[in-house]
Structure formats: structure tokens, C-alpha cells
Scaffold this motif. Structure first.
Motif, PDB file in Angstrom:
ATOM      1  N   ASN A  82      -3.196   5.570  37.490  1.00  0.00           N
ATOM      2  CA  ASN A  82      -2.445   6.302  36.462  1.00  0.00           C
ATOM      3  C   ASN A  82      -3.374   6.922  35.423  1.00  0.00           C
ATOM      4  O   ASN A  82      -3.150   8.053  34.976  1.00  0.00           O
ATOM      5  CB  ASN A  82      -1.441   5.361  35.787  1.00  0.00           C
ATOM      6  CG  ASN A  82      -0.164   5.200  36.592  1.00  0.00           C
ATOM      7  OD1 ASN A  82       0.667   6.092  36.651  1.00  0.00           O
ATOM      8  ND2 ASN A  82      -0.008   4.055  37.236  1.00  0.00           N
ATOM      9  N   LYS A  86      -3.499  11.015  35.020  1.00  0.00           N
ATOM     10  CA  LYS A  86      -3.181  11.677  33.744  1.00  0.00           C
ATOM     11  C   LYS A  86      -4.352  12.537  33.280  1.00  0.00           C
ATOM     12  O   LYS A  86      -4.166  13.566  32.616  1.00  0.00           O
ATOM     13  CB  LYS A  86      -2.839  10.626  32.679  1.00  0.00           C
ATOM     14  CG  LYS A  86      -1.478   9.983  32.886  1.00  0.00           C
ATOM     15  CD  LYS A  86      -1.129   9.031  31.764  1.00  0.00           C
ATOM     16  CE  LYS A  86       0.209   8.336  32.013  1.00  0.00           C
ATOM     17  NZ  LYS A  86       1.335   9.274  32.092  1.00  0.00           N
ATOM     18  N   SER A  91      -0.086  18.188  30.895  1.00  0.00           N
ATOM     19  CA  SER A  91       1.000  17.460  30.231  1.00  0.00           C
ATOM     20  C   SER A  91       2.384  17.850  30.736  1.00  0.00           C
ATOM     21  O   SER A  91       3.369  17.182  30.433  1.00  0.00           O
ATOM     22  CB  SER A  91       0.929  17.698  28.720  1.00  0.00           C
ATOM     23  OG  SER A  91       1.038  19.089  28.433  1.00  0.00           O
ATOM     24  N   ASP A  96       5.069  11.569  36.107  1.00  0.00           N
ATOM     25  CA  ASP A  96       4.756  10.905  34.851  1.00  0.00           C
ATOM     26  C   ASP A  96       4.006   9.597  35.080  1.00  0.00           C
ATOM     27  O   ASP A  96       3.156   9.218  34.273  1.00  0.00           O
ATOM     28  CB  ASP A  96       6.047  10.615  34.080  1.00  0.00           C
ATOM     29  CG  ASP A  96       5.771   9.973  32.734  1.00  0.00           C
ATOM     30  OD1 ASP A  96       5.178  10.651  31.866  1.00  0.00           O
ATOM     31  OD2 ASP A  96       6.147   8.795  32.547  1.00  0.00           O
TER      32      ASP A  96
END
Length: 218
Positions: A82, A86, A91, A96
Motif C-alpha cells: 500500500n 500510493k 491522488s 484506494d
């Protein structure tokens, strides 16, 4: 005479008694030997049972350790995955969060916590996800091995290509070898990598049948 008969009778009885006693001694020796054999067998069985019980306890302990290590590594992998995803995604990404279950099956979640169908994830995003996963696997392995990446830009859009050039390739390992096509790495992209480049080579294949390596100035 009557006394003589009595003496002979007692002698016969004594002889019979001695024979019976000898037989009893022989039987007792046999029983004693059989008892020793059975006791030895019992001791062996008891020892085997102890060893078996110890092996079972050891197996159970090892399985518990294995399960804990697996759980710990899964959590470490999920966290690293994760973090790197990211870093590589912008963004406004559809993804997510990534979840890895106990069977190491991977699921993508949106910002509502709902599972995202794989068919809705673009090829470029899947490539970025795979890149983040490889980065995470390298991190938790604790080994700094060389990394070779063919067609590093692939189907990735311009925004995410820049993320790769700035955040991934310069930091993923001490030795990283990129094999881009001439259309993948233009001058602007090349300049983003230039501070981290040690050597540049060009693969030439003018005849289509053999390739040679030519060093290039950078």
C-alpha cells in the motif's frame, strides 16, 4: 519288609517331587524370559510414544510459528504494498487500498471500502500495482538484488510514468537495469533519470539477425 516299602515309596515321591520342581523352575525361567521380552517391548513402546508425543508437540509448535510468521509477513507485505502503490499512483486513483488475505489473495478497494472488479482496472494501473508489489516483496525479503525491467514505461500514462522515473527507479535498488525502447524514453524523461544513471548502452541490431552493445555518452 514294611519299612523297606515305606522307604522306597518316599524315594519315589521325592524323585517325582524333584522332577516337578525342576519342571516348575523351567516354566518359571520361561515365564521370566517372556516377562523380560514384554517389559522390553513395553519400554520401547513407551519410549516410542514419548518420541511420538514430542514430535507432535514440536510439529504443533512449528505450525504455530509458521502461522505467526506467515501472518506477520502478510501484514508486512500488505503495508509495504500500500505504501508503494500510493507513492506510484496519483491522488485521483480508482484504487484506494490493497488487501491481502490469509491465502495471499489480493483485492483492490475503493475509497468507500468496496471491492473493485478487476475488469474495471486499466492495464496501466495493473502494471503499476504489479510494480508496487515487486517493490514491496523486495523490501520484506531484506535482500538487495539487481533489478532488470524491460519496457519500463509499458502502457502507463504520462503522469504515472513521471512517478516511476522520480520515485521508483532511482530508489528500488542499488543496481537497476532499464531496457526501454527509443520511443519510451525521450529527452525529458531521460533527464529525470540522468542524476541516477551510471552507464548507458545502446542495443543495435542493424541486420535483424544479431545484436551488439554500444556504450553511449550521457
Amino acid at each position: 519288609s514294611e519299612l523297606g516299602e515305606t522307604i522306597r515309596d518316599k524315594k519315589n515321591r521325592k524323585h517325582i517331587a524333584e522332577k516337578e520342581l525342576a519342571k516348575l523352575k523351567t516354566d518359571m525361567e520361561k515365564i521370566s524370559n517372556q516377562l523380560k521380552i514384554k517389559m522390553n517391548a513395553l519400554n520401547i513402546a513407551t519410549e516410542f510414544r514419548k518420541q511420538h508425543d514430542f514430535a507432535e508437540r514440536l510439529k504443533s509448535a512449528l505450525n504455530e510459528v509458521k502461522s505467526r510468521l506467515k501472518s506477520t509477513k502478510r501484514e508486512e507485505l500488505e503495508s509495504a504494498y500500500n505504501k508503494h502503490l500510493k507513492c506510484l499512483l496519483d491522488s485521483h486513483s480508482l484504487i484506494d487500498k490493497v488487501v491481502i488475505d490469509d491465502n495471499f489473495e489480493i483485492s483492490y478497494l475503493d475509497n468507500q471500502g468496496d471491492v473493485i472488479g478487476m475488469s474495471t482496472v486499466s492495464a496501466g494501473m495493473k502494471q503499476l500495482s504489479a510494480t508496487a508489489l515487486l517493490w514491496a516483496l523486495k523490501d520484506i525479503s531484506g535482500r538487495d538484488f539487481p533489478i532488470i525491467i524491460d519496457t519500463p514505461m509499458g502502457r502507463i500514462d504520462a503522469k504515472h510514468q513521471e512517478n516511476l522515473l522520480k520515485k521508483y527507479y532511482p530508489h528500488v535498488g542499488k543496481q537497476v537495469i532499464l531496457l526501454p525502447t527509443d520511443s519510451e524514453l525521450n529527452e525529458r524523461k531521460y533527464n529525470l533519470l540522468k542524476p541516477h544513471i551510471c552507464k548507458v548502452y545502446e542495443l543495435k541490431n542493424p541486420t535483424g539477425s544479431s545484436t551488439f552493445i554500444q556504450p553511449k555518452e550521457y
